[in-house]
Design a protein around this motif. Structure first.
Motif, mmCIF file in Angstrom:
data_model
loop_
_atom_site.group_PDB
_atom_site.id
_atom_site.type_symbol
_atom_site.label_atom_id
_atom_site.label_comp_id
_atom_site.label_asym_id
_atom_site.label_seq_id
_atom_site.Cartn_x
_atom_site.Cartn_y
_atom_site.Cartn_z
ATOM 1 N N ASP A 1 -11.873 12.387 -9.257
ATOM 2 C CA ASP A 1 -10.709 13.184 -9.637
ATOM 3 C C ASP A 1 -9.678 13.189 -8.502
ATOM 4 O O ASP A 1 -9.913 12.641 -7.435
ATOM 5 N N ARG A 2 -8.541 13.777 -8.773
ATOM 6 C CA ARG A 2 -7.432 13.881 -7.804
ATOM 7 C C ARG A 2 -7.084 12.497 -7.223
ATOM 8 O O ARG A 2 -7.011 12.314 -6.019
ATOM 9 N N VAL A 3 -6.890 11.563 -8.087
ATOM 10 C CA VAL A 3 -6.603 10.187 -7.664
ATOM 11 C C VAL A 3 -5.106 9.907 -7.783
ATOM 12 O O VAL A 3 -4.510 10.131 -8.837
ATOM 13 N N TYR A 4 -4.523 9.427 -6.714
ATOM 14 C CA TYR A 4 -3.122 8.997 -6.747
ATOM 15 C C TYR A 4 -3.087 7.497 -6.990
ATOM 16 O O TYR A 4 -3.912 6.759 -6.445
ATOM 17 N N ARG A 5 -2.150 7.080 -7.819
ATOM 18 C CA ARG A 5 -2.076 5.655 -8.135
ATOM 19 C C ARG A 5 -0.616 5.220 -8.188
ATOM 20 O O ARG A 5 0.279 6.045 -8.447
ATOM 21 N N ALA A 6 -0.395 3.941 -7.962
ATOM 22 C CA ALA A 6 0.951 3.378 -8.071
ATOM 23 C C ALA A 6 0.818 1.889 -8.345
ATOM 24 O O ALA A 6 -0.135 1.248 -7.895
ATOM 25 N N THR A 7 1.775 1.350 -9.091
ATOM 26 C CA THR A 7 1.754 -0.074 -9.409
ATOM 27 C C THR A 7 2.737 -0.803 -8.498
ATOM 28 O O THR A 7 3.821 -0.297 -8.208
ATOM 29 N N TYR A 8 2.317 -1.994 -8.074
ATOM 30 C CA TYR A 8 3.157 -2.817 -7.189
ATOM 31 C C TYR A 8 3.542 -4.104 -7.898
ATOM 32 O O TYR A 8 2.732 -4.697 -8.607
ATOM 33 N N ARG A 9 4.774 -4.482 -7.682
ATOM 34 C CA ARG A 9 5.256 -5.754 -8.223
ATOM 35 C C ARG A 9 5.529 -6.686 -7.045
ATOM 36 O O ARG A 9 6.322 -6.352 -6.161
ATOM 37 N N THR A 10 4.843 -7.823 -7.031
ATOM 38 C CA THR A 10 5.032 -8.787 -5.938
ATOM 39 C C THR A 10 5.242 -10.168 -6.548
ATOM 40 O O THR A 10 5.108 -10.349 -7.764
ATOM 41 N N GLU A 11 5.506 -11.125 -5.686
ATOM 42 C CA GLU A 11 5.680 -12.497 -6.189
ATOM 43 C C GLU A 11 4.392 -13.019 -6.808
ATOM 44 O O GLU A 11 4.407 -13.883 -7.685
#
Lengths: 339, 327
Positions: A235-245
């Motif tokens: 629980d209490r998980v932070y997430r983010a998506t990354y866009r790269t080449e």
């Protein structure tokens, strides 16, 4: 015949006594199991009695005051309603669990009509979530993919017929009965009225600073309140998506109470994936990390001090490793203990 | 320390008898204090077992998939493919239409049965000679607001149907034979009195707890009491509802499907134009077909498999050779 007990040498119970004792213990265990099993079943009479009593109590409760003064161009269409943890599903049915697991406190809602049109209305939902983090959790969990930017709050977006935003400890939804300029204008006025009524500063939220900046898709930032990635207890998980080449992938982390807890969680996560047939090996290039191949995607997960973190959903193993290393560096820069 | 006295057989038996007597007394007193009826507060009424079976002999396994954007048109097409509304409603029938009016939300959100569909179905029932058509549901939110704001109430009345809003006297306790959840539970049986045909009409929706809300989940709206308890075991509950309720016909509206954030939705961006209406006499098959509109397979929705195992229908809807029609 006597069953002698010598004070200096305690007597061993006879076989018969042991058998009787074992039978009694087994009987008690059976009774306990039966009681627990019966307790788990909702008894209709009890549940409906409690429900009827709760309804009667709600009927006796004084009607709450108006949520806020309707802005110009709108008027109250219905009385305000209030729902607590017990009654939330009476309003939003099966979606209640999403809020309850994120720390929901109460929901206040009311419909406002647009002046001059009885059939045009907007329902205001004010979810009090107890903290900014909780409010952000439910905001990010429901974020619509094709959302438009909205400037009424730092975390806000607009759909064709609705506004969604976080304001202080509240998650706010404004949902209109139609789409078009009159609705948008009214929703903007309502949002202004709500934020002016209870000003909330910029949230003191340090976790987002831990994500590496380059490549981050800002609107992908989210917090999972419970059971992240299908693992109970994560629980209490932070997430983010990354866009790269090299493509897109997700970074995540959760801060636990101790390094030992983070490591235990990492082990549980690996075990879960192994059960799903994942191939797991040490990740070369990031000490102590694990490289996972599952369902044609790659992950690299690791612990650093109290953090369990990693990269997920990468089509390329090098991308997963690269992103995981960048996150590890950020956690290290932030002064967290080495593994 | 004083050494323990030697324990002889007599003493052992005496103590064992004393302990046994104590247990018997405690158990007996508990038995006397046990109230098998539970707390007072509800009228004591014998629970009915099951509900009447409204399915029609000779219509089993009929399934039609109609594609198009206009609900009234696709409903007509689907029914014609099933043999016409006359196959299900005959002159003099009294029809109950169970809609999904769960929320006081506008039709554009597709969280409730669309009023156009309600209007057309009521109209077709009367055209087939129905003596009476009743529309009902036990919504999540305030019933009057739900029927008014969803547009279902005005549409039903406009087409000549009677609207029955739930009230305490319309619920009776019902048990499902062999059921583990529906036991002595209040069910909205009042509107079923005198009814000869039962039709369920539901929209296609994502659902946070059950994965999907389709025609089987729509029967949840017949339950009263504190039914949100059932969310903890929602798949089993839906399977039990599939056994409990045997309709004449079900209609699943996937003209617009709620793909995300169900069952309430809230944003038009939660919706997708899937332009499909499914009608049939096997609700499990109808739902299995409808699940595909949400991008799900029957295996993704455990209630479908459970309903099939309970004998309520088949998830292999293609085996029924559905009639596929389009506008």
């Amino acid at each position: 015949m006597s069953v002698a007990v010598h004070p200096a040498a305690p007597q061993r119970p006879s076989r018969r006594e042991s058998a009787i004792a074992a039978a009694l213990m087994a009987l008690l265990a059976l009774i306990a199991v039966a009681v627990l099993r019966e307790q788990k079943r909702p008894h209709p009479a009890v549940e409906n009695f409690l429900y009827a009593r709760a309804l009667a109590a709600a009927a006796r409760a004084p009607e709450p005051a108006a949520l806020f003064a309707p802005p110009e161009g709108t008027r109250a269409l219905t009385a305000p309603e209030r729902f607590d943890r017990d009654s939330l599903s009476d309003k939003i049915d099966g979606k209640a669990e999403l809020y309850l697991s994120a720390g929901f406190v109460r929901l206040d809602c009311q419909r406002l009509a647009l002046e001059g049109d009885e059939d045009a209305w907007i329902e205001v939902f004010l979810y009090e979530m107890g903290s900014f983090e909780n409010a952000f959790s439910v905001f990010s969990a429901q974020r619509r993919a094709d959302a438009a930017a909205l400037d009424v709050a730092e975390f806000a977006y607009a759909a064709e017929n609705a506004f969604f935003f976080v304001h202080g400890t509240r998650y706010v939804e404004l949902i209109a009965s139609g789409a078009g300029e009159p609705f948008t204008r009214a929703m903007r006025a309502i949002a202004r009225a709500l934020t002016a009524e209870r000003p909330a500063g910029r949230p003191a939220w340090t976790e987002r600073e831990l994500f590496p900046a380059a490549g981050l898709i800002p609107e992908s930032l989210g917090r999972v309140a419970a059971d992240a990635f299908g693992l109970a207890g994560l629980d209490r998980v932070y997430r983010a998506t990354y866009r790269t080449e090299a493509g897109e992938a997700m970074l995540f982390f959760t801060r636990r109470e101790s390094a030992a807890e983070a490591q235990a969680l990492a082990r549980a996560y690996l075990e879960m994936l192994r059960a799903f047939g994942a191939a797991i090996a040490p990740a070369e290039g990031l000490e102590g990390a694990s490289r996972i191949e599952v369902l044609d995607t790659f992950e690299v997960v690791f612990t650093r001090g109290p953090f369990f973190a990693g990269a997920r959903e990468a089509a390329d193993p090098r991308l997963a490793l690269d992103l995981a290393r960048r996150l590890d560096e950020r956690l290290a820069e932030a002064g967290h203990a080495p593994r | 320390m004083r050494p323990a006295d030697p324990l002889n057989r007599r003493e052992f038996l005496r103590r064992a008898a004393g302990a046994g007597l104590g247990i018997t007394l405690a158990g007996g007193l508990s038995g006397l204090a046990f109230d098998p009826e539970g707390p007072a507060g509800l009228p004591r009424e014998e629970a009915k077992t099951g509900l009447p079976d409204f399915s029609l002999p000779g219509t089993a396994g009929r399934l039609a998939i109609a594609r198009g954007a206009e609900r009234r048109e696709t409903l007509g097409l689907a029914l014609r493919a099933l043999g016409g509304i006359e196959s299900f409603v005959r002159p003099g029938d009294r029809v109950l239409i169970k809609v999904n009016a769960a929320f006081a939300s506008p039709p554009i959100l597709s969280a409730t049965t669309h009023p156009d569909l309600v209007f057309e179905l009521v109209r077709l029932c009367f055209a087939a000679g129905a003596a009476a058509v009743v529309v009902t549901d036990n919504p999540i939110n305030d019933p009057a607001s739900c029927f008014a704001l969803s547009g279902i109430g005005p549409a039903a009345r406009r087409a000549g149907a009677a609207l029955v809003l739930p009230s305490e006297g319309l619920f009776t306790p019902v048990s499902l034979a062999g059921g583990s959840l529906i036991r002595n539970w209040p069910v909205l049986t009042g509107p079923l009195a005198g009814v000869t045909r039962l039709i369920g009409v539901a929209p296609v929706k994502d659902h946070h707890r059950s994965g999907a809300s389709l025609t089987l989940k729509n029967w949840y709206g017949l339950l009263g009491g504190r039914r949100n308890l059932f969310h903890q075991d929602v798949h089993r509950l839906i399977a039990e509802l599939a056994v409990l309720v045997r309709p004449t016909l079900v209609v699943l509206d996937g003209t617009t499907a709620m793909m995300t954030n169900g069952p309430t939705g809230g944003s038009l961006s939660d919706l997708r134009e899937t332009r499909t209406l499914i009608a049939g006499t096997d609700p499990v098959a109808v739902d299995a077909c409808g699940a595909e509109l949400l991008g799900k397979r029957p295996g993704d929705l455990p209630f479908l498999g459970a309903a099939e195992r309970a004998g309520a229908g088949t998830v292999d809807f293609r085996r029924l050779a559905p009639a596929e029609v389009s506008t």
